[in-house]
Design a protein around this motif. Structure first.
Motif, short mmCIF file in Angstrom:
data_model
loop_
_atom_site.label_atom_id
_atom_site.label_comp_id
_atom_site.label_asym_id
_atom_site.label_seq_id
_atom_site.Cartn_x
_atom_site.Cartn_y
_atom_site.Cartn_z
N ILE A 65 0.82 -1.28 0.09
CA ILE A 65 0.07 0.03 0.08
C ILE A 65 0.86 1.25 0.04
CG2 ILE A 65 -1.81 1.20 1.25
CD1 ILE A 65 -2.71 -1.57 0.45
N ASP A 66 0.53 1.98 -0.87
CA ASP A 66 1.39 3.42 -0.93
C ASP A 66 1.70 3.95 0.42
OD1 ASP A 66 1.87 3.27 -3.61
OD2 ASP A 66 -0.30 4.41 -3.86
N VAL A 67 0.62 4.35 1.39
CA VAL A 67 1.11 5.08 2.36
C VAL A 67 0.06 4.32 3.59
CG1 VAL A 67 1.04 7.23 3.92
CG2 VAL A 67 1.77 7.26 1.55
N ILE A 68 0.53 3.96 4.68
CA ILE A 68 -0.34 3.63 5.79
C ILE A 68 -0.14 4.37 7.06
CG2 ILE A 68 -0.75 1.20 7.20
CD1 ILE A 68 0.72 0.08 4.95
N LEU A 69 -1.03 4.49 7.77
CA LEU A 69 -1.22 5.32 9.19
C LEU A 69 -1.64 4.21 9.97
CD1 LEU A 69 -1.93 7.80 6.97
CD2 LEU A 69 -1.33 8.78 9.19
N TYR A 70 -0.79 3.85 11.12
CA TYR A 70 -1.33 2.76 12.09
C TYR A 70 -0.89 2.92 13.58
CZ TYR A 70 3.32 0.50 11.82
OH TYR A 70 4.71 0.35 11.75
N LYS A 71 -1.44 2.61 14.68
CA LYS A 71 -0.88 2.52 15.89
C LYS A 71 -0.63 1.35 16.70
CE LYS A 71 -5.25 4.32 17.75
NZ LYS A 71 -5.87 5.43 18.30
N GLU A 72 -1.29 0.15 15.61
CA GLU A 72 -1.19 -1.16 16.51
C GLU A 72 -0.73 -2.08 15.46
OE1 GLU A 72 -4.72 -2.29 19.15
OE2 GLU A 72 -5.58 -0.87 18.07
N THR A 73 -0.10 -3.31 16.09
CA THR A 73 0.33 -4.20 15.36
C THR A 73 0.06 -5.54 15.99
OG1 THR A 73 2.51 -4.39 16.13
CG2 THR A 73 2.31 -3.10 14.21
N ILE A 74 0.12 -6.55 15.16
CA ILE A 74 -0.23 -8.11 15.86
C ILE A 74 1.12 -8.63 15.47
CG2 ILE A 74 -1.60 -10.28 15.41
CD1 ILE A 74 -3.72 -8.55 14.20
N PRO A 75 1.80 -9.40 16.71
CA PRO A 75 2.96 -10.20 16.59
C PRO A 75 2.90 -11.20 15.49
CG PRO A 75 2.38 -9.78 18.77
CD PRO A 75 1.23 -9.41 17.97
N ARG A 76 3.62 -11.27 14.60
CA ARG A 76 3.50 -12.19 13.54
C ARG A 76 3.33 -13.67 13.85
NH1 ARG A 76 6.95 -12.66 8.18
NH2 ARG A 76 7.05 -14.62 7.82
N GLU A 77 4.04 -14.03 14.96
CA GLU A 77 3.96 -15.31 15.41
C GLU A 77 2.53 -15.70 15.88
OE1 GLU A 77 5.92 -12.76 18.64
OE2 GLU A 77 6.31 -13.12 16.57
N GLN A 78 1.89 -14.75 16.36
CA GLN A 78 0.42 -15.08 16.93
C GLN A 78 -0.49 -15.56 15.41
OE1 GLN A 78 -1.40 -11.57 18.94
NE2 GLN A 78 -0.18 -12.27 20.83
N LEU A 79 -0.02 -14.99 14.37
CA LEU A 79 -0.86 -15.18 13.28
C LEU A 79 -0.48 -16.30 12.17
CD1 LEU A 79 -3.39 -14.56 11.46
CD2 LEU A 79 -2.10 -12.90 10.11
N LEU A 80 1.15 -16.20 11.88
CA LEU A 80 1.53 -17.14 11.03
C LEU A 80 2.24 -18.16 11.89
CD1 LEU A 80 3.20 -14.13 8.79
CD2 LEU A 80 0.90 -15.38 8.39
N GLY A 81 2.01 -19.56 11.45
CA GLY A 81 2.81 -20.60 12.05
C GLY A 81 2.63 -21.70 11.05
N SER A 82 2.13 -22.95 11.90
CA SER A 82 2.10 -23.99 11.04
C SER A 82 1.25 -24.44 10.06
CB SER A 82 2.23 -25.28 12.32
OG SER A 82 1.09 -25.33 12.82
N PHE A 83 0.04 -23.72 10.52
CA PHE A 83 -1.29 -23.70 9.76
C PHE A 83 -1.55 -22.68 8.77
CE2 PHE A 83 -5.96 -23.11 8.87
CZ PHE A 83 -6.14 -24.17 8.00
N VAL A 84 -1.26 -21.47 9.34
CA VAL A 84 -1.56 -20.17 8.37
C VAL A 84 0.29 -19.90 7.88
CG1 VAL A 84 -1.99 -17.68 8.50
CG2 VAL A 84 -3.14 -19.26 10.11
N LYS A 85 0.23 -19.42 6.52
CA LYS A 85 1.47 -19.28 5.79
C LYS A 85 1.10 -17.88 5.49
CE LYS A 85 2.78 -23.55 6.42
NZ LYS A 85 3.89 -24.00 7.38
#
Length: 191
Positions: A65-85
Motif C-alpha cells: 500500500i502506498d501510505v499506511i497510518l497505524y498505531k497497532e500491530t499483531i505479533p507475526r507469530e500470533q498469526l503465522l505458524g504451522s497452519f497459516v502461511k
C-alpha cells in the motif's frame, strides 16, 4: 506538480509525519513505499486455502500500500505458524493493523496530446485492493489521492470516475490545494 509517483509519495509521507509530530500523536506511525530501501508497507489483504503435500494450509496474502497510518500491530507469530502461511515476501515484521490507507496516483501525459490521463483499469484495480483490505480491517479508512499537473479535469469530477473508486472513504483530486483538508479528515480517523 510532481514528476514521479515516488516524489508524490515522499511529499505525502513527510507532510503526514510533520502533522503527527505537531499534534503530539507519538503513537501513530506512518510508512510509505518509497520511504526507505526496504519497503515495510505491506498489509494483510486476504486469505486463501491451499492443499500442499496432502495437507491444507491457510495462506495470508499481503499487498503493498502506498501510505499506511497505524498505531497497532499483531505479533507475526500470533498469526503465522504451522497452519497459516504467507504468500510472497511482503510481510517482514509484525502484522500492521491500519487506521488509514492511502493510494496515490500520478497523472501521466497522453502520447497523442499534452493532456493527462489516468487509466480506468488502475482505478478499478486500486478499488478492489481497498475493498479487500476493508474486509479484513473494517475500521480502516481508505483514501485516494491524485496529483495532476493540469489541475482537476472535469472528467475526474464526473460520476463514472467516482463509481470506479467506491471502496474509498475519501477521493481527493488536488493534493496541492486539499492537503490541509485531507489532514483534518485523517486526524479524525486517528483520535
Amino acid at each position: 506538480m510532481f514528476t514521479t509517483e515516488q516524489e508524490f509519495n515522499k511529499e505525502v509521507v513527510n507532510f503526514l509525519r510533520k502533522k503527527i509530530t505537531e499534534e503530539g500523536l507519538a503513537s501513530i506511525r506512518v510508512v510509505g513505499g518509497y520511504d526507505s530501501g526496504a519497503s515495510d508497507n505491506y498489509l494483510l489483504r486476504d486469505f486463501t486455502f491451499n492443499k500442499t503435500d496432502n495437507s491444507w494450509y491457510l495462506y495470508g496474502g499481503f499487498q503493498e500500500i502506498d501510505v499506511i497510518l497505524y498505531k497497532e500491530t499483531i505479533p507475526r507469530e500470533q498469526l503465522l505458524g504451522s497452519f497459516v502461511k504467507s504468500t510472497g515476501v511482503g510481510v517482514r515484521g509484525n502484522i500492521i493493523v491500519p487506521s488509514v490507507i492511502i493510494e496515490l496516483k500520478k497523472a501521466s501525459r497522453r502520447k497523442t496530446s499534452k493532456l493527462s490521463s489516468f487509466p480506468s483499469h488502475d482505478a478499478i484495480a486500486t478499488n478492489v485492493i481497498a475493498g479487500d483490505v476493508k474486509k479484513l480491517f473494517p475500521r480502516v479508512k481508505a483514501m485516494f489521492l491524485f496529483d495532476n499537473f493540469e489541475g482537476v479535469p472535469s472528467t475526474f469530477k464526473n460520476i463514472s470516475f467516482n463509481r470506479m473508486l467506491y471502496n474509498f472513504d475519501g477521493i481527493y483530486l488536488d493534493w496541492k490545494n486539499d492537503k490541509e483538508r485531507i489532514w483534518k479528515v485523517i486526524k479524525g480517523c486517528l483520535v
